[in-house]
Design an enzyme around this catalytic site. Structure first.
Site, PDB file in Angstrom:
ATOM      1  CG  ASP A 245      -3.987   3.027  11.227  1.00  0.00           C
ATOM      2  OD1 ASP A 245      -4.358   2.655  12.350  1.00  0.00           O
ATOM      3  OD2 ASP A 245      -3.115   2.444  10.560  1.00  0.00           O
TER       4      ASP A 245
ATOM      5  CD  GLN B 113      -3.589  -6.257  14.622  1.00  0.00           C
ATOM      6  OE1 GLN B 113      -4.512  -6.896  15.111  1.00  0.00           O
ATOM      7  NE2 GLN B 113      -3.687  -5.695  13.433  1.00  0.00           N
TER       8      GLN B 113
HETATM    9  O1  MRU Z   1      -3.645  -3.244  10.762  1.00  0.00           O
HETATM   10  P1  MRU Z   1      -2.587  -2.640  11.644  1.00  0.00           P
HETATM   11  O2  MRU Z   1      -2.053  -3.580  12.660  1.00  0.00           O
HETATM   12  O3  MRU Z   1      -1.513  -1.962  10.851  1.00  0.00           O
HETATM   13  O4  MRU Z   1      -3.361  -1.502  12.428  1.00  0.00           O
HETATM   14  C1  MRU Z   1      -2.623  -0.722  13.315  1.00  0.00           C
HETATM   15  C2  MRU Z   1      -3.428   0.185  14.145  1.00  0.00           C
HETATM   16  O5  MRU Z   1      -4.630   0.312  13.971  1.00  0.00           O
HETATM   17  C3  MRU Z   1      -2.688   1.005  15.143  1.00  0.00           C
HETATM   18  O6  MRU Z   1      -3.504   1.295  16.228  1.00  0.00           O
HETATM   19  C4  MRU Z   1      -2.269   2.311  14.477  1.00  0.00           C
HETATM   20  O7  MRU Z   1      -1.554   2.074  13.302  1.00  0.00           O
HETATM   21  C5  MRU Z   1      -1.498   3.149  15.381  1.00  0.00           C
HETATM   22  S1  MRU Z   1       0.179   2.632  15.403  1.00  0.00           S
HETATM   23  C6  MRU Z   1       1.113   3.581  16.401  1.00  0.00           C
END
Ligand code: MRU
Length: 349
Positions: free
Chosen positions: A237, A196
């Site tokens: 999250d 990401q």
């Molecule tokens: O697995 P993901 O890409 O959905 O994980 C996302 C994250 O850990 C982000 O840091 C989190 O959702 C914050 S989004 C503003």
């Protein structure tokens, strides 16, 4: 399933990765699996298709999956699904990813409108989208002053426009600092195994002209020891009642490093990420994904066949390691339990 147009706007216009096309009754998602190579928009016509997209990480980031889920249920409702059927689908959708509480929160919020028909469900979903973007901008305004002038800011995963309705949480704080004239620069952890940071954070910051350099996940400690990082800013999250923070796997290690090097460790998240029902981090469900996502990268196996891999997708950072939590309701500092309780009591601004 893919659509060529960019309904989120041309380059440099605000990036809005989750939208609703009323004419087609379709949820439009910028497919995050294809970035940075291609800007491919999906058109999804049911909550079942949205659930598949959430599980496959075509849309990811806690607030963004909440918005997508709400629009998915609106599509079902506007296609004539009744309240009982919608409730069944809502339950399935809420389970698509367990850690990000925004998903269950958004599903619960639209569920209250199921008896009122499709337009009401869509209006609620649209309100969730609009409020999330507004919350991100407010968090930016509140969080930007916490960054020293010219700070070199480390971030992990993608907590940007792509992870929200728009603007971003952690990246919203960075964007707001830049907009206020602070020439911050960003170090983005690549964030294995879905990358990401390398793919998404680097792409959206480059698109906005904000200087960004990609690191592999193991480099942060050494750069902190050399004095090359001034602050860490991440998203979340789920934030438990006591201020423990679940975020992308690797976040906890950064918080430990930041504490050791006496660097500010900031968490930016909308109030919808604060889970008053969960007392502490030990009660947060941590999503376990397939080890194949670790051992096979871009179709290429990187470990010997037959060797298993672990993939806990999130970890929990104890509140004691957090300098401040930025929400649209204000800044919380230790003791976090009391600060978050006061914000809950106060309600929305
Ligand atoms: O697995 P993901 O890409 O959905 O994980 C996302 C994250 O850990 C982000 O840091 C989190 O959702 C914050 S989004 C503003």
């Amino acid at each position: 399933m893919s659509a060529p147009a960019n309904p989120g706007g041309a380059a440099r216009e605000p990036l809005r990765p989750v939208l609703y096309d009323v004419r087609e009754d379709a949820v439009r998602l910028l497919d995050q699996r294809a970035l940075p190579g291609a800007e491919r928009w999906l058109a999804l016509r049911s909550s079942a298709e949205v659930a598949d997209a959430i599980r496959a990480l075509a849309v990811r980031g806690a607030p963004a999956i909440g918005v997508a889920a709400a629009f998915g249920l609106a599509a079902d409702a506007r296609r004539g699904a009744g309240a009982a059927e919608l409730s069944r689908r809502a339950e399935l959708l809420a389970r698509a990813r367990p850690t990000a509480v925004n998903l269950a929160w958004a599903v619960r919020r639209v569920s209250r409108r199921f008896g009122e028909g499709g337009d009401a469900v869509l209006a609620e979903a649209q309100a969730i989208r609009d409020e999330d973007e507004a919350a991100c901008r407010r968090m930016g305004a509140l969080g930007a002053p916490l960054l020293p002038r010219g700070a070199r800011v480390l971030t992990h995963c993608n907590a940007g426009a792509l992870a929200t309705a728009g603007y971003g949480t952690a990246l919203g704080v960075i964007r707001a600092a830049v907009e206020a004239g602070n020439p911050v620069t960003v170090l983005a952890d690549e964030t294995r195994p879905f990358f990401q940071g390398a793919r998404l954070t680097a792409w959206e910051l480059q698109r906005d002209g904000i200087p960004v350099t990609v690191l592999t996940d193991g480099m942060a400690g050494w750069l902190m020891a050399r004095g090359e990082i001034d602050a860490v800013v991440v998203g979340a999250d789920r934030i438990a009642r006591n201020g423990d923070v679940a975020n992308k796997i690797g976040t906890y290690a950064l918080a430990v490093l930041a504490a050791h090097h006496r660097l500010p460790f900031l968490v930016a998240a909308p109030w919808s990420t604060v889970d008053r029902e969960t007392p502490d981090g030990g009660a947060i469900p941590i999503e376990e994904r397939s080890g194949d996502e670790v051992t096979v990268i871009g179709g290429q196996r990187v470990a010997p066949p037959g060797v298993p891999a672990r993939y806990p997708a999130f970890d929990v950072t104890p509140a004691a390691l957090v300098t401040a939590i930025v929400t649209e309701r204000g800044l919380a500092r230790a003791p976090f339990g009391a600060a978050l309780a006061a914000m809950a009591e106060r309600g929305p601004a």
